[in-house]
Design a protein around this motif. Structure first.
Motif, PDB file in Angstrom:
ATOM      1  N   GLY A   1       0.810  -1.203   0.000  1.00 18.53           N
ATOM      2  CA  GLY A   1       0.000   0.000   0.000  1.00 18.53           C
ATOM      3  C   GLY A   1       0.846   1.257   0.000  1.00 18.53           C
ATOM      4  O   GLY A   1       2.063   1.215  -0.209  1.00 18.53           O
ATOM      5  N   LYS A   2       0.212   2.394   0.268  1.00 16.04           N
ATOM      6  CA  LYS A   2       0.935   3.653   0.249  1.00 16.04           C
ATOM      7  C   LYS A   2       0.274   4.662   1.179  1.00 16.04           C
ATOM      8  O   LYS A   2      -0.888   4.530   1.544  1.00 16.04           O
ATOM      9  N   VAL A   3       1.063   5.647   1.557  1.00 16.31           N
ATOM     10  CA  VAL A   3       0.579   6.749   2.377  1.00 16.31           C
ATOM     11  C   VAL A   3       0.795   8.034   1.586  1.00 16.31           C
ATOM     12  O   VAL A   3       1.918   8.312   1.155  1.00 16.31           O
ATOM     13  N   GLU A   4      -0.255   8.779   1.369  1.00 21.55           N
ATOM     14  CA  GLU A   4      -0.159  10.051   0.658  1.00 21.55           C
ATOM     15  C   GLU A   4      -0.293  11.189   1.667  1.00 21.55           C
ATOM     16  O   GLU A   4      -1.314  11.295   2.343  1.00 21.55           O
ATOM     17  N   VAL A   5       0.737  12.009   1.765  1.00 23.28           N
ATOM     18  CA  VAL A   5       0.748  13.136   2.699  1.00 23.28           C
ATOM     19  C   VAL A   5       0.972  14.413   1.902  1.00 23.28           C
ATOM     20  O   VAL A   5       1.953  14.528   1.161  1.00 23.28           O
ATOM     21  N   CYS A   6       0.074  15.364   2.050  1.00 20.49           N
ATOM     22  CA  CYS A   6       0.193  16.653   1.366  1.00 20.49           C
ATOM     23  C   CYS A   6       0.486  17.741   2.396  1.00 20.49           C
ATOM     24  O   CYS A   6      -0.343  17.999   3.270  1.00 20.49           O
ATOM     25  N   GLY A   7       1.652  18.349   2.297  1.00 24.49           N
ATOM     26  CA  GLY A   7       2.005  19.416   3.230  1.00 24.49           C
ATOM     27  C   GLY A   7       3.180  19.044   4.098  1.00 24.49           C
ATOM     28  O   GLY A   7       3.695  17.922   4.065  1.00 24.49           O
ATOM     29  N   THR A   8       3.628  20.000   4.895  1.00 29.37           N
ATOM     30  CA  THR A   8       4.765  19.800   5.786  1.00 29.37           C
ATOM     31  C   THR A   8       4.309  19.136   7.078  1.00 29.37           C
ATOM     32  O   THR A   8       3.268  19.471   7.636  1.00 29.37           O
ATOM     33  N   VAL A   9       5.101  18.183   7.541  1.00 26.48           N
ATOM     34  CA  VAL A   9       4.788  17.459   8.772  1.00 26.48           C
ATOM     35  C   VAL A   9       5.795  17.884   9.840  1.00 26.48           C
ATOM     36  O   VAL A   9       7.004  17.795   9.638  1.00 26.48           O
ATOM     37  N   ALA A  10       5.277  18.337  10.983  1.00 26.19           N
ATOM     38  CA  ALA A  10       6.161  18.686  12.097  1.00 26.19           C
ATOM     39  C   ALA A  10       6.846  17.424  12.601  1.00 26.19           C
ATOM     40  O   ALA A  10       6.314  16.320  12.448  1.00 26.19           O
ATOM     41  N   PRO A  11       8.038  17.544  13.217  1.00 32.85           N
ATOM     42  CA  PRO A  11       8.704  16.364  13.778  1.00 32.85           C
ATOM     43  C   PRO A  11       7.766  15.602  14.703  1.00 32.85           C
ATOM     44  O   PRO A  11       7.037  16.202  15.489  1.00 32.85           O
ATOM     45  N   LEU A  12       7.773  14.269  14.592  1.00 32.90           N
ATOM     46  CA  LEU A  12       6.896  13.419  15.391  1.00 32.90           C
ATOM     47  C   LEU A  12       7.171  13.605  16.874  1.00 32.90           C
ATOM     48  O   LEU A  12       8.305  13.484  17.331  1.00 32.90           O
ATOM     49  N   ILE A  13       6.103  13.914  17.639  1.00 32.65           N
ATOM     50  CA  ILE A  13       6.245  14.080  19.085  1.00 32.65           C
ATOM     51  C   ILE A  13       5.754  12.818  19.759  1.00 32.65           C
ATOM     52  O   ILE A  13       4.607  12.436  19.625  1.00 32.65           O
TER      53      ILE A  13
END
Length: 222
Positions: free
Chosen positions: A70-82
Motif C-alpha cells: 500500500g501507500k501513504v499520501e501526505v500533502c504538506g509539511t509534517v512537524a517532527p513526530l512528538i
C-alpha cells in the motif's frame, strides 16, 4: 509487517555468517488493510489498546516507517513526530538538540526568535545546557512539543505526550494545539484518555489488532 527472529545473535557478524535459510522468522502484521483519509484542518484521534498499531500508524504517516504494502499520501509539511522518548541525541544538551532542528524551522522569522519561543514555552530556561539524558522524561516531552509546534506546520502528529506531566502544562499544550487548528493545521493525536480525544478531535480511527474497527465522527463513535 515485521519479521520477529526466533533466534538470538550476539552480534551483527554472527548474523551475517549464519545461513539465512536456517534463520526462522515469525511474521507480525502491526497494521493490515488500514485505509482512511484526513483533510486539511481536521483533527483525528487514533485510539485502541496497547499493541493495536496506533504508534506504528503515526510513524508510517510521518515517514519513519515504510509500509510493506500500500501507500501513504501526505500533502504538506509534517512537524517532527512528538512521542514519549522523542528522538533526541541524548548525549547532547537541550540547547544543542534545539540547534539540530533549525533546518525544519520557518525561515520567515529570525532563528533567535524561534529559539527564544521554544525555551519560553518549554519553561526549561535553567536546563538548556544540561544533557538530555539527565532530564526527567517530562522535560524531554516539553522540549519536543515546543520544537514541533514552532510556527504553523500543515500537519502535527502527537503520540501520547499529554499523558504525562503536570495538569497545568497539559492545558498549555492543548491550548497551543487548538490555536494551530484555528490556523488550519491538521492534527493526528494518539491518547488513552478518551476525555482528551473528545476534547480535541473531530474524528477517530479505532484500531484493534492492526485493523480498523471504527472510523468516523468522534461524537458518534466514542
Amino acid at each position: 509487517k515485521f519479521n520477529l527472529s526466533s533466534e538470538k545473535f550476539d552480534g551483527f557478524k554472527e548474523y551475517v555468517i549464519k545461513d539465512e535459510k536456517q534463520v526462522k522468522f515469525d511474521e507480525f502484521w502491526a497494521l493490515k488493510n488500514v485505509s482512511f483519509e484526513v483533510y486539511k484542518g481536521e483533527s483525528l484521534g487514533l485510539i485502541g489498546l496497547n499493541g493495536s498499531g496506533k504508534s506504528t500508524m503515526l510513524k508510517t504517516i510521518a515517514g519513519v516507517l515504510k509500509p510493506t504494502t500500500g501507500k501513504v499520501e501526505v500533502c504538506g509539511t509534517v512537524a517532527p513526530l512528538i512521542e514519549l522518548g522523542a528522538g533526541f541525541d541524548m548525549d547532547l544538551t537541550a540547547r544543542e538538540n534545539v540547534s539540530l532542528t533549525e533546518p525544519f524551522w520557518d525561515r520567515g522569522e529570525e532563528m533567535e526568535k524561534h529559539y527564544d519561543n521554544i525555551v519560553d514555552f518549554s519553561e526549561l530556561e535553567n536546563f538548556m545546557d544540561v544533557p538530555v539524558k539527565n532530564f526527567f522524561i517530562w522535560y524531554g516531552i516539553r522540549l519536543a512539543f515546543a520544537i514541533a509546534t514552532i510556527g504553523t506546520p500543515d500537519i502535527l502528529i502527537v503520540d501520547e505526550v499529554l499523558s504525562v506531566g503536570d495538569f497545568r502544562f497539559q492545558q498549555k499544550c492543548e491550548e497551543r494545539i487548538r490555536k494551530m487548528m484555528e490556523h488550519g493545521t491538521t492534527i493526528l493525536f494518539v491518547s488513552h484518555s478518551i476525555a482528551q480525544v473528545e476534547s480535541l478531535c473531530e474524528k477517530i480511527v479505532w484500531l484493534e489488532h492492526g485493523h480498523v474497527k471504527r472510523f468516523g465522527d468522534a461524537e458518534e463513535n466514542l
